[in-house]
Design an enzyme around this catalytic site. Structure first.
Site, PDB file in Angstrom:
ATOM      1  N   ASP A 157       0.856  -1.190   0.000  1.00 53.99           N
ATOM      2  CA  ASP A 157       0.000   0.000   0.000  1.00 53.99           C
ATOM      3  C   ASP A 157       0.887   1.233   0.000  1.00 53.99           C
ATOM      4  O   ASP A 157       2.039   1.189   0.433  1.00 53.99           O
ATOM      5  CB  ASP A 157      -0.896   0.014   1.253  1.00 53.99           C
ATOM      6  CG  ASP A 157      -1.865   1.200   1.286  1.00 53.99           C
ATOM      7  OD1 ASP A 157      -2.203   1.734   0.200  1.00 53.99           O
ATOM      8  OD2 ASP A 157      -2.280   1.593   2.386  1.00 53.99           O
ATOM      9  N   TYR A 181      -0.104   8.868  -2.564  1.00 52.88           N
ATOM     10  CA  TYR A 181      -0.049   8.601  -3.995  1.00 52.88           C
ATOM     11  C   TYR A 181      -1.254   9.259  -4.683  1.00 52.88           C
ATOM     12  O   TYR A 181      -1.195   9.628  -5.842  1.00 52.88           O
ATOM     13  CB  TYR A 181      -0.094   7.097  -4.263  1.00 52.88           C
ATOM     14  CG  TYR A 181       1.209   6.335  -4.074  1.00 52.88           C
ATOM     15  CD1 TYR A 181       2.145   6.703  -3.121  1.00 52.88           C
ATOM     16  CD2 TYR A 181       1.462   5.220  -4.858  1.00 52.88           C
ATOM     17  CE1 TYR A 181       3.313   5.966  -2.949  1.00 52.88           C
ATOM     18  CE2 TYR A 181       2.638   4.477  -4.704  1.00 52.88           C
ATOM     19  CZ  TYR A 181       3.554   4.850  -3.742  1.00 52.88           C
ATOM     20  OH  TYR A 181       4.700   4.118  -3.577  1.00 52.88           O
ATOM     21  N   GLY A 182      -2.333   9.353  -3.932  1.00 57.41           N
ATOM     22  CA  GLY A 182      -3.608   9.803  -4.507  1.00 57.41           C
ATOM     23  C   GLY A 182      -3.625  11.226  -5.036  1.00 57.41           C
ATOM     24  O   GLY A 182      -4.554  11.621  -5.728  1.00 57.41           O
ATOM     25  N   CYS A 209      -4.360  -1.022  -1.990  1.00 52.61           N
ATOM     26  CA  CYS A 209      -4.414   0.421  -2.202  1.00 52.61           C
ATOM     27  C   CYS A 209      -5.328   0.646  -3.398  1.00 52.61           C
ATOM     28  O   CYS A 209      -5.052   0.136  -4.489  1.00 52.61           O
ATOM     29  CB  CYS A 209      -3.018   0.956  -2.499  1.00 52.61           C
ATOM     30  SG  CYS A 209      -3.010   2.704  -2.959  1.00 52.61           S
ATOM     31  N   THR A 255      -5.905   3.475  -4.963  1.00 52.04           N
ATOM     32  CA  THR A 255      -5.267   4.375  -5.933  1.00 52.04           C
ATOM     33  C   THR A 255      -4.402   3.573  -6.909  1.00 52.04           C
ATOM     34  O   THR A 255      -4.510   3.721  -8.131  1.00 52.04           O
ATOM     35  CB  THR A 255      -4.385   5.389  -5.159  1.00 52.04           C
ATOM     36  OG1 THR A 255      -5.164   5.970  -4.116  1.00 52.04           O
ATOM     37  CG2 THR A 255      -3.849   6.462  -6.074  1.00 52.04           C
ATOM     38  N   CYS A 275     -10.719   3.722   0.016  1.00 54.71           N
ATOM     39  CA  CYS A 275      -9.307   3.962   0.329  1.00 54.71           C
ATOM     40  C   CYS A 275      -9.050   3.095   1.554  1.00 54.71           C
ATOM     41  O   CYS A 275      -9.849   3.129   2.504  1.00 54.71           O
ATOM     42  CB  CYS A 275      -9.065   5.427   0.647  1.00 54.71           C
ATOM     43  SG  CYS A 275      -7.438   5.757   1.368  1.00 54.71           S
ATOM     44  N   HIS A 311      -7.196   3.263   3.979  1.00 59.00           N
ATOM     45  CA  HIS A 311      -7.044   3.942   5.269  1.00 59.00           C
ATOM     46  C   HIS A 311      -8.410   4.214   5.937  1.00 59.00           C
ATOM     47  O   HIS A 311      -8.475   4.391   7.147  1.00 59.00           O
ATOM     48  CB  HIS A 311      -6.338   5.292   5.092  1.00 59.00           C
ATOM     49  CG  HIS A 311      -4.870   5.211   4.817  1.00 59.00           C
ATOM     50  ND1 HIS A 311      -4.358   4.744   3.635  1.00 59.00           N
ATOM     51  CD2 HIS A 311      -3.792   5.548   5.581  1.00 59.00           C
ATOM     52  CE1 HIS A 311      -3.033   4.809   3.673  1.00 59.00           C
ATOM     53  NE2 HIS A 311      -2.658   5.292   4.848  1.00 59.00           N
TER      54      HIS A 311
END
Ligand code: DGL
Length: 272
Positions: free
Chosen positions: A12, A44-45, A75, A77, A186, A188
């Site tokens: 991730d 990264y997003g 991840c 993204t 996402c 997270h």
């Protein structure tokens, strides 16, 4: 041919992927898992496609050097770009966006919202995958530029998290108050689900694609003779940012104690 005894890789942009490790450890307690979290280059997003691909290939090369048999891209993204990098690797890579889309398709939804990074929202990847099977489902993406970074910074700063949720999810809730479900798009975000529920109690159904991604990986291993019959279920963490935080968060998320938490060099961003 899969090497049964090889570890499973999970990666991730940061530690959100721990939510996928949790599901894998429950479904496959005997499998050895290697987690690679690039906290240094996160988010990264907010990066370009070219930058994300450049970083992702370095993360995957790290896992390849560890001899993994399959990889979870935990991840969203990075998963939006899976068609670009899967052909370059001889192990199967699993997309969490595919898992989340399959979840939404499998539920009887008329309208679904997706809370994600900016890149995932702009990619239209969830919309595309869902509409292949359910062209009639209304899909409303909402990007959050800073939420994953705030979580990655640690401390779960309630004020910053709630402020960011009001700026982003608040818009979605105002425009589409009757959503049937919200995809936590996402990795997270399952970590702040309680904040979401407290601020927006109208959202009662959530899709956390982690469980489906872990199930799809399990099925693949079973179908391809890849289950490790006598693995020790070890868990190793490699981070490019902060060992103590990554170790503490294994307990916060409820993961097995890792055998080791090691700081490794971060992928190099593109020279501009
Ligand atoms: N956890 C990543 C995701 O699921 C977000 C990381 C980032 O781009 O900041 O998209």
């Amino acid at each position: 041919m899969l090497d049964k005894n090889a570890p499973i890789g999970v990666m991730d942009a940061g530690l959100g992927g721990y939510t996928v490790v949790k599901e894998l450890q429950q479904l496959l307690p005997q499998e050895d898992i290697i987690f690679y979290g690039d906290g240094k280059n996160q988010p990264y997003g907010n990066r370009s496609e070219e930058e994300i691909l450049h970083l992702t290939r370095q993360c995957l090369d790290f896992l390849k050097a560890k001899g993994v048999k399959i990889v979870a891209v935990a991840c969203n993204t990075i998963s939006t770009l899976i068609d670009r990098y899967q052909p370059e690797y001889d192990f199967r890579i699993f997309s969490i966006v595919k898992a989340g889309s399959d979840d939404a398709i499998g539920m009887n939804l008329e309208q679904v919202g997706i809370l994600s990074t900016m890149f995932t929202a702009k990619s239209g990847c969830y919309d595309r995958l869902i509409h292949q099977k359910r062209p009639d489902m209304a899909v409303y993406p909402q990007g959050c530029p800073m939420l994953a970074r705030i979580i990655e910074d640690g401390g779960f700063d309630q004020e910053r998290i709630n402020e960011e949720l009001k700026k982003t999810l608040g818009c979605l809730a105002a425009a589409h108050p009757d959503l049937d479900a919200l995809i936590l798009g996402c990795t997270h975000f399952p970590m702040i689900r309680e904040n979401i529920q407290r601020l927006y109690p109208q959202f009662t159904r959530f899709i956390n694609p982690a469980a489906t991604q872990a199930r799809q990986m399990t099925e693949y291993l079973k179908e391809n003779g890849g289950i490790n019959p006598n693995g020790g279920g070890t868990f190793r963490v490699y981070t490019t940012s902060n060992c103590k935080f990554y170790a503490d968060m294994t307990r916060h998320v409820g993961l097995k104690d890792p055998v080791s938490v090691e700081l490794v060099p971060a992928p190099q961003p593109l020279n501009r």
